[in-house]
Structure formats: structure tokens, C-alpha cells
Scaffold this motif. Structure first.
Motif, PDB file in Angstrom:
ATOM      1  N   UNK A   1      73.782 -89.002 124.311  1.00  0.00           N
ATOM      2  CA  UNK A   1      72.332 -88.888 124.082  1.00  0.00           C
ATOM      3  C   UNK A   1      71.703 -90.253 124.298  1.00  0.00           C
ATOM      4  N   UNK A   2      71.130 -90.468 125.461  1.00  0.00           N
ATOM      5  CA  UNK A   2      70.478 -91.741 125.739  1.00  0.00           C
ATOM      6  C   UNK A   2      69.263 -91.919 124.828  1.00  0.00           C
ATOM      7  N   UNK A   3      68.966 -93.152 124.502  1.00  0.00           N
ATOM      8  CA  UNK A   3      67.809 -93.480 123.636  1.00  0.00           C
ATOM      9  C   UNK A   3      67.898 -92.812 122.273  1.00  0.00           C
ATOM     10  N   UNK A   4      69.103 -92.755 121.705  1.00  0.00           N
ATOM     11  CA  UNK A   4      69.339 -92.110 120.411  1.00  0.00           C
ATOM     12  C   UNK A   4      69.825 -93.136 119.385  1.00  0.00           C
ATOM     13  N   UNK A   5      69.297 -94.339 119.422  1.00  0.00           N
ATOM     14  CA  UNK A   5      69.652 -95.387 118.473  1.00  0.00           C
ATOM     15  C   UNK A   5      68.399 -95.775 117.708  1.00  0.00           C
ATOM     16  N   UNK A   6      68.443 -95.624 116.374  1.00  0.00           N
ATOM     17  CA  UNK A   6      67.276 -95.872 115.532  1.00  0.00           C
ATOM     18  C   UNK A   6      67.607 -96.923 114.484  1.00  0.00           C
ATOM     19  N   UNK A   7      66.943 -98.064 114.576  1.00  0.00           N
ATOM     20  CA  UNK A   7      67.123 -99.107 113.580  1.00  0.00           C
ATOM     21  C   UNK A   7      66.550 -98.643 112.246  1.00  0.00           C
ATOM     22  N   UNK A   8      67.202 -98.999 111.165  1.00  0.00           N
ATOM     23  CA  UNK A   8      66.815 -98.511 109.827  1.00  0.00           C
ATOM     24  C   UNK A   8      65.367 -98.802 109.494  1.00  0.00           C
ATOM     25  N   UNK A   9      64.881 -99.984 109.794  1.00  0.00           N
ATOM     26  CA  UNK A   9      63.515-100.346 109.409  1.00  0.00           C
ATOM     27  C   UNK A   9      62.481-100.085 110.482  1.00  0.00           C
ATOM     28  N   UNK A  10      62.883 -99.453 111.593  1.00  0.00           N
ATOM     29  CA  UNK A  10      61.953 -99.285 112.712  1.00  0.00           C
ATOM     30  C   UNK A  10      61.743 -97.839 113.139  1.00  0.00           C
ATOM     31  N   UNK A  11      62.226 -96.880 112.377  1.00  0.00           N
ATOM     32  CA  UNK A  11      62.164 -95.481 112.851  1.00  0.00           C
ATOM     33  C   UNK A  11      61.081 -94.662 112.167  1.00  0.00           C
ATOM     34  N   UNK A  12      60.175 -95.298 111.488  1.00  0.00           N
ATOM     35  CA  UNK A  12      59.126 -94.547 110.782  1.00  0.00           C
ATOM     36  C   UNK A  12      58.015 -94.131 111.715  1.00  0.00           C
TER      37      UNK A  12
END
Length: 110
Positions: free
Chosen positions: A99-110
Motif C-alpha cells: 500500500x503506497x503512501x500508507x505511512x502515518x506519523x503519530x503527530x501528523x495524521x489528524x
């Protein structure tokens, strides 16, 4: 027969839906990665993919726990962890589906 070198691939990822790739697929991603002692990846999750990390050599800290050679860590979608190489470390990583573009940083996914 084809021959390749791991150094020719981005961060060790040699199977997946990206370029270059030996097998171009969105079903799975595979990497062999080497990290120098002290290397760190910020806490993140995948919302779609499950990631399996095998510690082949060395030691790393994930989920606040130390893993050493032979450890296999399965990270389900939505589970956040960082990665810290506590010594020079080599891993094999499998992500499925790819799944490309499926990385979410903890403090940046809101």
C-alpha cells in the motif's frame, strides 16, 4: 536469469509497487534493510498494511521493547511504533498488501 544488487533499490525495498522493483506488485512489499547504530524512525503506523519485521542481525527497539536476532514482530494496521537501532542492525520487512503512501506519523495524521 537476472541479477540485481540490493544497493540499486530504494532503502532496500526490492518487491512492491514502486520503481525500481524486481517484482512490481501492489499485493506485497519486501525489503532487506541495514541500519547503523542510533538510526531512528519516528513513531508511525500503517492504516492498510500489516508489516512483519524480522531482526536478522543486531538489536532494535520497537513498541518500547528490545528485539534481537531471530525476533519477528507483526505490526497490525493502526498500531504505532518507532524503530531505533540499538546496534548495527539488519532486517527483512514484509508489508501486505503493498500500500503506497500508507505511512502515518503519530503527530501528523489528524
Amino acid at each position: 536469469m537476472n541479477e540485481f544488487n540490493l544497493n540499486d533499490f530504494v532503502r532496500g525495498w526490492f518487491v512492491g509497487g514502486f520503481d525500481p522493483s524486481i517484482i512490481k506488485t501492489t499485493e506485497v512489499e519486501v525489503a532487506v534493510q541495514s541500519f547503523e547504530k542510533g538510526a531512528f524512525e519516528a513513531e508511525h503506523c500503517h492504516k492498510v498494511a500489516t508489516e512483519i519485521t524480522v531482526i536478522v542481525e543486531g538489536a532494535a527497539k520497537m513498541f518500547g521493547k528490545v528485539y534481537t536476532a531471530g525476533s519477528i514482530i507483526e505490526i497490525k494496521p493502526g498500531e504505532y511504533t518507532s524503530f531505533e537501532a540499538l546496534e548495527d542492525t539488519k532486517t527483512v520487512v514484509v508489508k501486505y498488501p503493498g500500500a503506497l503512501n500508507d505511512k502515518y506519523l503519530k503527530d501528523c495524521d489528524k
